[in-house]
Design a protein around this motif. Sequence first.
Motif, PDB file in Angstrom:
ATOM      1  N   ILE A  38      74.920  27.767  61.509  1.00 25.71           N
ATOM      2  CA  ILE A  38      75.886  26.529  61.993  1.00 25.71           C
ATOM      3  C   ILE A  38      76.649  26.746  63.568  1.00 25.71           C
ATOM      4  N   VAL A  64      76.738  26.461  67.465  1.00 27.06           N
ATOM      5  CA  VAL A  64      76.179  25.674  68.370  1.00 27.06           C
ATOM      6  C   VAL A  64      74.899  26.013  68.761  1.00 27.06           C
ATOM      7  N   GLY A  75      87.350  29.324  64.954  1.00 25.71           N
ATOM      8  CA  GLY A  75      86.038  29.318  64.127  1.00 25.71           C
ATOM      9  C   GLY A  75      84.977  29.984  65.062  1.00 25.71           C
ATOM     10  N   THR A  76      84.742  31.436  64.696  1.00 28.48           N
ATOM     11  CA  THR A  76      84.011  32.229  65.286  1.00 28.48           C
ATOM     12  C   THR A  76      82.616  32.362  64.999  1.00 28.48           C
ATOM     13  N   LEU A  77      82.520  32.412  63.407  1.00 26.85           N
ATOM     14  CA  LEU A  77      81.212  32.475  62.952  1.00 26.85           C
ATOM     15  C   LEU A  77      80.672  34.004  63.509  1.00 26.85           C
ATOM     16  N   SER A  89      79.080  30.894  70.151  1.00 25.54           N
ATOM     17  CA  SER A  89      79.870  30.226  71.023  1.00 25.54           C
ATOM     18  C   SER A  89      80.727  31.155  71.542  1.00 25.54           C
ATOM     19  N   LEU A 140      89.617  32.949  66.729  1.00 30.66           N
ATOM     20  CA  LEU A 140      90.149  33.181  65.312  1.00 30.66           C
ATOM     21  C   LEU A 140      88.862  32.676  64.056  1.00 30.66           C
ATOM     22  N   GLU A 141      89.014  33.854  63.350  1.00 25.55           N
ATOM     23  CA  GLU A 141      88.209  33.533  62.111  1.00 25.55           C
ATOM     24  C   GLU A 141      88.668  34.085  60.738  1.00 25.55           C
ATOM     25  N   ALA A 142      88.413  33.225  59.687  1.00 21.80           N
ATOM     26  CA  ALA A 142      88.935  33.429  58.352  1.00 21.80           C
ATOM     27  C   ALA A 142      88.256  34.388  57.690  1.00 21.80           C
ATOM     28  N   LYS A 143      86.837  34.527  57.828  1.00 17.30           N
ATOM     29  CA  LYS A 143      86.202  35.495  57.057  1.00 17.30           C
ATOM     30  C   LYS A 143      85.892  36.728  57.554  1.00 17.30           C
ATOM     31  N   HIS A 199      82.397  37.743  58.817  1.00 19.92           N
ATOM     32  CA  HIS A 199      82.041  36.838  60.009  1.00 19.92           C
ATOM     33  C   HIS A 199      82.322  37.625  61.328  1.00 19.92           C
ATOM     34  N   ARG A 203      93.418  32.972  58.660  1.00 23.26           N
ATOM     35  CA  ARG A 203      93.125  31.230  58.720  1.00 23.26           C
ATOM     36  C   ARG A 203      93.957  31.100  59.937  1.00 23.26           C
ATOM     37  N   ALA A 204      93.378  30.151  60.441  1.00 24.22           N
ATOM     38  CA  ALA A 204      93.761  29.489  61.961  1.00 24.22           C
ATOM     39  C   ALA A 204      95.159  29.021  61.650  1.00 24.22           C
ATOM     40  N   ASP A 241      86.405  24.558  66.274  1.00 25.13           N
ATOM     41  CA  ASP A 241      85.130  24.649  65.574  1.00 25.13           C
ATOM     42  C   ASP A 241      85.092  25.363  64.283  1.00 25.13           C
ATOM     43  N   TYR A 275      94.566  21.602  63.739  1.00 27.22           N
ATOM     44  CA  TYR A 275      94.147  22.383  65.095  1.00 27.22           C
ATOM     45  C   TYR A 275      94.354  21.871  66.254  1.00 27.22           C
TER      46      TYR A 275
HETATM   47  C1  LIG Z   1      81.097  26.203  62.528  1.00 24.50           C
HETATM   48  S1  LIG Z   1      81.336  27.849  62.145  1.00 24.50           S
HETATM   49  C2  LIG Z   1      81.706  28.296  64.031  1.00 24.50           C
HETATM   50  C3  LIG Z   1      80.745  28.361  64.878  1.00 24.50           C
HETATM   51  C4  LIG Z   1      80.941  29.128  66.144  1.00 24.50           C
HETATM   52  N1  LIG Z   1      81.954  28.417  66.610  1.00 24.50           N
HETATM   53  C5  LIG Z   1      79.610  29.065  66.979  1.00 24.50           C
HETATM   54  O1  LIG Z   1      79.114  28.180  67.350  1.00 24.50           O
HETATM   55  O2  LIG Z   1      78.688  29.985  67.056  1.00 24.50           O
HETATM   56  C6  LIG Z   1      82.976  27.555  61.212  1.00 24.50           C
HETATM   57  C7  LIG Z   1      83.478  29.173  61.522  1.00 24.50           C
HETATM   58  O3  LIG Z   1      84.997  28.958  61.022  1.00 24.50           O
HETATM   59  C8  LIG Z   1      85.361  29.780  60.088  1.00 24.50           C
HETATM   60  N2  LIG Z   1      86.647  29.235  59.136  1.00 24.50           N
HETATM   61  C9  LIG Z   1      86.553  27.999  58.485  1.00 24.50           C
HETATM   62  N3  LIG Z   1      87.899  27.712  58.204  1.00 24.50           N
HETATM   63  C10 LIG Z   1      88.543  28.579  58.772  1.00 24.50           C
HETATM   64  C11 LIG Z   1      90.069  28.583  59.059  1.00 24.50           C
HETATM   65  N4  LIG Z   1      90.946  27.959  58.327  1.00 24.50           N
HETATM   66  N5  LIG Z   1      90.572  29.573  59.918  1.00 24.50           N
HETATM   67  C12 LIG Z   1      89.740  30.197  60.940  1.00 24.50           C
HETATM   68  N6  LIG Z   1      88.400  30.279  60.656  1.00 24.50           N
HETATM   69  C13 LIG Z   1      87.751  29.336  59.789  1.00 24.50           C
HETATM   70  C14 LIG Z   1      84.242  29.786  59.023  1.00 24.50           C
HETATM   71  O4  LIG Z   1      84.368  31.070  58.197  1.00 24.50           O
HETATM   72  C15 LIG Z   1      83.343  29.872  60.153  1.00 24.50           C
HETATM   73  O5  LIG Z   1      82.944  31.082  60.548  1.00 24.50           O
END
Ligand SMILES: C[S@@+](CC[C@H](N)C(=O)[O-])C[C@H]1O[C@@H](n2cnc3c(N)ncnc32)[C@H](O)[C@@H]1O
Length: 233
Positions: A44, A46, A70-72, A76, A93-96, A99, A122-123, A142, A151
């Motif tokens: 998911i 970009v 949202g790093t994944l 991005s 910032l990344e929750a998991k 990831h 969590r952000a 993201d 956010y």
């Molecule tokens: C859409 S993906 C990010 C895609 C990335 N920006 C890219 O385009 O390569 C969303 C990411 O946000 C993380 N996420 C979800 N909820 C979150 C939170 N509350 N705080 C930080 N990260 C979170 C997810 O674990 C996931 O890795």
Amino acid sequence: MKLLLNTDDLWTAIDGYFEDCLVSRDEALEAALTASAKAGLPQINVAPNQGKLLMLLARAIGARRILEIGTLGGYSTIWLGRGLPPDGKLITLEAKPQHAEVARGNIARAGLDAIVEVRVGRAQGMLPSLADEGPFDLIFIDADKFGTPGYFQWAVKLSRPGSLIIVDNVVREGALLDAGGGDPDVQGMRRFFDLAGADKRVSGTALQTVGAKGHDGFAILLVTSEPGPEPSA
Ligand SMILES: C[S@@+](CC[C@H](N)C(=O)[O-])C[C@H]1O[C@@H](n2cnc3c(N)ncnc32)[C@H](O)[C@@H]1O
């Protein structure tokens, strides 16, 4: 052409054409996608042409400090990091934790580990502690879509006049128009639009996109005045 391809395939083929002409694929970006898929991360991120847009916007405004929510796997992040000068700084910032670990490997392989910091958590909990590290010139939102309104409010607080705030996945295959539906992600996006529309500190617009990632879109907002009190909307 339209007779040969269904709509999704046509959009994907045109994205491919743009990539061939304008968005050079390179080893670090391809490796980031491969490593992310191998680790089982959802695909998911970009699209490449969207990533390049992020890089170009960062360069166009002369960004020196970027915040990503949202790093994944860092796809991005790599594009955004490439929009920074060598002494720039990107906090993502990344929750998991899983990831974040994959992202750190991908970012290091791209040679950006000196300027990119992946923070795990969590952000919602981490954003208040960033006040001393801003202002950020560009903020890319993201993460979970339900959290987007919060956010956005933090993004404005962590900005300066001239900062750009970019929000991904605002259209959600058109579900954005479903005012009464129960999808929390859609409700998050609608609340974000309500807040952004009422906030005199920003001037924004939104664009629909079609392509390899289906029908979606992004909002882009310019911070126009010093962050001040939040509007009551
Ligand atoms: C859409 S993906 C990010 C895609 C990335 N920006 C890219 O385009 O390569 C969303 C990411 O946000 C993380 N996420 C979800 N909820 C979150 C939170 N509350 N705080 C930080 N990260 C979170 C997810 O674990 C996931 O890795």
